[in-house]
Design an enzyme around this catalytic site. Structure first.
Site, PDB file in Angstrom:
ATOM      1  N   ARG A 177      -7.825  -1.027  11.780  1.00  0.00           N
ATOM      2  CA  ARG A 177      -6.484  -0.812  10.867  1.00  0.00           C
ATOM      3  C   ARG A 177      -6.679   0.924   9.839  1.00  0.00           C
ATOM      4  O   ARG A 177      -7.459   1.328   9.206  1.00  0.00           O
ATOM      5  CB  ARG A 177      -5.649  -1.563  10.822  1.00  0.00           C
ATOM      6  CG  ARG A 177      -6.257  -2.341   9.450  1.00  0.00           C
ATOM      7  CD  ARG A 177      -5.817  -3.797   8.812  1.00  0.00           C
ATOM      8  NE  ARG A 177      -6.149  -4.521   7.950  1.00  0.00           N
ATOM      9  CZ  ARG A 177      -7.022  -5.773   8.371  1.00  0.00           C
ATOM     10  NH1 ARG A 177      -6.622  -5.539   9.407  1.00  0.00           N
ATOM     11  NH2 ARG A 177      -7.483  -6.152   6.691  1.00  0.00           N
ATOM     12  N   GLU A 224     -11.148  -1.609   3.887  1.00  0.00           N
ATOM     13  CA  GLU A 224      -8.920  -1.519   4.327  1.00  0.00           C
ATOM     14  C   GLU A 224      -9.011  -0.149   3.879  1.00  0.00           C
ATOM     15  O   GLU A 224     -10.424   0.257   2.066  1.00  0.00           O
ATOM     16  CB  GLU A 224      -8.618  -2.753   3.500  1.00  0.00           C
ATOM     17  CG  GLU A 224      -8.664  -3.340   3.757  1.00  0.00           C
ATOM     18  CD  GLU A 224      -7.447  -4.526   4.299  1.00  0.00           C
ATOM     19  OE1 GLU A 224      -6.926  -5.256   5.101  1.00  0.00           O
ATOM     20  OE2 GLU A 224      -6.723  -4.674   2.667  1.00  0.00           O
ATOM     21  N   ASP A 281       0.492  -0.904  -0.370  1.00  0.00           N
ATOM     22  CA  ASP A 281       0.291   0.115   0.315  1.00  0.00           C
ATOM     23  C   ASP A 281       0.955   1.245   0.188  1.00  0.00           C
ATOM     24  O   ASP A 281       2.062   1.367   0.650  1.00  0.00           O
ATOM     25  CB  ASP A 281      -0.696   0.104   1.079  1.00  0.00           C
ATOM     26  CG  ASP A 281      -1.453  -1.010   1.318  1.00  0.00           C
ATOM     27  OD1 ASP A 281      -1.643  -2.090   0.556  1.00  0.00           O
ATOM     28  OD2 ASP A 281      -2.403  -1.039   2.032  1.00  0.00           O
ATOM     29  N   TYR A 332       1.752  -0.715   9.781  1.00  0.00           N
ATOM     30  CA  TYR A 332       0.766  -1.359   9.358  1.00  0.00           C
ATOM     31  C   TYR A 332       0.495  -0.011   8.284  1.00  0.00           C
ATOM     32  O   TYR A 332       0.701   0.943   8.763  1.00  0.00           O
ATOM     33  CB  TYR A 332      -0.472  -1.973   9.571  1.00  0.00           C
ATOM     34  CG  TYR A 332       0.036  -3.318   9.486  1.00  0.00           C
ATOM     35  CD1 TYR A 332       0.683  -3.523   9.179  1.00  0.00           C
ATOM     36  CD2 TYR A 332      -1.628  -4.211   9.821  1.00  0.00           C
ATOM     37  CE1 TYR A 332       0.572  -5.193   9.559  1.00  0.00           C
ATOM     38  CE2 TYR A 332      -1.440  -5.769   9.685  1.00  0.00           C
ATOM     39  CZ  TYR A 332       0.169  -5.855   9.577  1.00  0.00           C
ATOM     40  OH  TYR A 332      -0.150  -7.867   9.235  1.00  0.00           O
TER      41      TYR A 332
END
Length: 476
Positions: free
Chosen positions: A167, A226, A48, A106
Site C-alpha cells: 500500500r 508504510e 495520514d 488508503y
C-alpha cells in the site's frame, strides 16, 4: 457508483439526514482541545497526509478521513487547497464508491501530469468468500481547481512473494519523463520492504522494478514499511518511511511506530546511506509525506496507529503537523516550520509567569546549553507539561496531564539527544505542541491534554525569551 454501508465501512454517500451535523455538535462540545492553526478534521478521525502537491500556483492538501467517529473506519481523502498555508478552500474529496476501493481509499501521493493532478492511492477491498484483504493500486485524476474527473485501478492484486499488505504508492516523474512510484510492502516471510514500479505513461501497465534496498538499516523485527517517499534534496537522495515493528529503545524509537529517513545516493535500486535517523522524537508523529513539486515541504500526522486520545469522546481524532520546509545540513535533515505569527513580546521566564494566550502561541528562547526545567500550564488537578534539558538530553514529560490507558502504555516521557542546546522554538496549539531545537536540527511533536488550563509558565532559572500569537488558519 456504489454506495457502501457496512458497519464502519460506510461512505459519505450513505450518510443519513442530519447524521454529520450531530457528530459536528459533539465536536463543538470540545472547549479545551480543538486546535486553531493546525488542520484538524471537522468530524471524525484524521490520519495520514496524502496527495500533497503544488500545482504551480496552489498547494493541494489531502488527508485520510473517517467522517463519522473517532475511529479507523471507511477511509476517505479530505481535500483542501491553499496558497499560503493560512487560508484554505475545500475541494472535491475522494469518496470510496467503486469496487476497487470498496473498503476505503488508503494512502498515497500525487504528481502533476499533462496539467492535471494524478493521485495514486491504495484501494482497500475484501474478498467476499473469506474476507481476505485484496489491495488495489488506483489513480484519481483532478483538475487544478480541485474537481475530481475520474478514477481507475492500475494494479488489482499484490505481486507474487508479498502479502496483502502492499500500500501507500508515492509517485514521482523521472528525468526521462517516466512515472515511478514507491510502495510500502510486506514480504511473505512477514518482513517489511518497499517496491518500486515504473510506467511509461498513465495508460501503461506498471512494471515492478524490484525492492528498494536501504543499506545499513536494521530491519530486525520490522514487519511492514508504510508511507514510503523517495525524493532528492540538496543533491542527495532521501528516503522517508514509517517502519512498523522496530524494537523500542530508551532514547530512540520510543513510540510504538516510527517515522525515519535515510540520506545517501541511489545506485540502481540500492540506497547507499550516509545517514539514517528519526524525523521526530515526540510522542505523536507518523506517516510524513513531502509536497510534490515544492521545495520539499513536509506534513506529518500528529498521531499514531492504535492510539486513543481524550478528544475521541468528542468524536474527533488527530491533526496534521505544521508544514515544514526540509533542508540538509551536514547530511542531516533540518525541519523549519512554515507559520505566521504576530508581534513578539519580550519575556523573562523564571518564577511562575502568566502569559496571555500561551496555549496558541509561539515561544522562543536560548538555553545556552545550560540545564533547565520548565513547567507549562496548570489547573486545579495539578496538571502540567514539563520540558527538561540535562546532560545533552531534552525530555518532554506529559506524566502530569490527562492520558488514556493506551497513551500511558508507551510511557509518559520522550527523550531527544542533542550535542548542544541553543535555540528552542515551541508552538502550542491547545492540545498540540511542536518543539524545534537548534533551528530544526531535532523536533519533538506531541499531543497533550490539560483541560481548564491556566496559561502560566515557570522555569528553574531565569531565561530571556519571546512569546508571539500565532494566526489561526481560515477556511473560505
Amino acid at each position: 457508483m456504489h454506495i457502501f454501508n457496512n458497519g464502519k465501512y460506510k461512505s459519505l454517500h450513505a450518510q443519513s439526514e442530519g447524521e454529520l451535523a450531530a457528530v459536528r455538535q459533539a465536536v463543538e462540545n470540545d472547549q479545551d482541545f480543538r486546535p486553531s492553526y493546525h488542520l484538524a478534521p471537522p468530524t471524525g478521525l484524521l490520519n495520514d497526509p496524502n496527495g500533497l502537491i503544488f500545482d504551480g500556483e496552489k498547494y493541494h492538501i489531502f488527508y485520510q478521513w473517517f467522517p463519522y467517529d473517532a475511529m479507523h473506519g471507511m477511509k476517505h481523502w479530505k481535500h483542501f487547497i491553499t496558497t499560503d498555508f493560512q487560508h484554505y478552500t475545500e475541494a472535491d474529496p475522494l469518496i470510496p464508491d467503486e469496487m476497487f476501493e470498496s473498503h476505503g481509499c488508503y494512502s498515497g501521493g500525487a504528481i502533476l501530469w499533462q496539467d492535471q493532478i494524478v493521485a495514486f492511492y491504495t484501494g482497500n477491498t475484501r474478498r467476499a468468500s473469506d474476507n481476505q484483504r485484496v489491495p488495489h493500486q488506483n489513480i484519481a485524476i483532478f483538475d487544478k481547481s480541485g474537481k475530481l474527473l475520474e478514477k481507475r485501478c492500475i494494479i488489482d492484486q499484490a505481486p507474487q512473494g508479498y502479502t496483502e499488505h502492499v500500500r501507500d504508492p508515492k509517485p514521482f516523474v523521472t528525468a526521462e519523463g517516466k512515472i515511478r512510484f514507491v510502495l510500502g510492502a510486506q514480504r511473505e516471510n512477514l518482513t517489511g520492504t518497499a517496491l518500486l514500479y515504473e510506467m511509461d505513461d498513465l495508460n501503461a501497465t506498471p512494471r515492478l522494478l524490484g525492492e528498494l534496498t536501504v543499506k545499513d538499516f536494521d530491519n530486525s523485527h520490522v514487519f511492514m514499511w508504510e508511507c514510503p517517499d523517495l525524493f532528492q534534496l540538496g543533491g542527495k537522495e532521501v528516503f522517508v518511511w514509517s517502519p512498523q515493528g522496530k524494537l523500542r529503545e530508551s532514547h530512540r524509537f520510543q513510540n510504538n511506530y516510527h517515522a525515519t529517513y535515510a540520506v545517501g545516493s541511489l545506485n540502481g535500486l540500492t540506497l547507499q546511506t550516509e545517514q539514517i535517523e528519526e524525523l521526530d522524537y515526540g510522542f505523536d508523529f507518523y506517516a510524513p509525506q513531502t509536497v510534490q513539486n515544492s521545495d520539499r515541504i513536509m506534513f506529518g500526522w500528529v498521531g499514531l496507529p492504535d492510539l486513543i486520545y481524550p478528544t475521541d469522546r468528542y468524536k474527533w481524532h488527530s491533526t496534521l503537523s505544521l508544514p515544514r520546509r526540509l533542508s540538509l545540513n551536514h547530511g542531516k535533515i533540518v525541519q523549519q516550520p512554515i507559520i505566521q505569527w504576530g508581534e513578539e513580546q519580550a519575556v523573562r521566564f523564571g518564577e511562575k509567569l502568566t502569559v496571555a494566550n500561551l496555549d496558541t502561541a509561539r515561544v522562543q528562547f536560548f538555553a545556552e546549553n545550560q540545564p533547565l526545567e520548565m513547567q507549562f500550564f496548570a489547573n486545579e488537578q495539578g496538571q502540567e507539561l514539563v520540558l527538561r534539558y540535562h546532560n545533552g538530553v531534552v525530555s518532554l514529560d506529559r506524566t502530569a496531564s490527562e492520558q488514556t490507558d493506551l497513551m500511558q502504555k508507551f510511557d509518559s516521557v520522550r527523550h531527544c539527544q542533542v550535542e548542544k542546546l541553543d535555540q528552542v522554538e515551541i508552538f502550542f496549539d491547545r492540545s498540540v505542541v511542536e518543539i524545534f531545537l537548534n533551528g530544526g536540527e531535532k523536533v519533538l511533536t506531541s499531543r497533550f491534554f490539560i483541560a481548564n488550563r491556566q496559561n502560566v509558565v515557570s522555569c528553574s532559572r531565569q531565561i530571556d525569551g519571546t512569546v508571539a500569537p500565532v494566526q489561526p488558519i481560515q477556511f473560505k
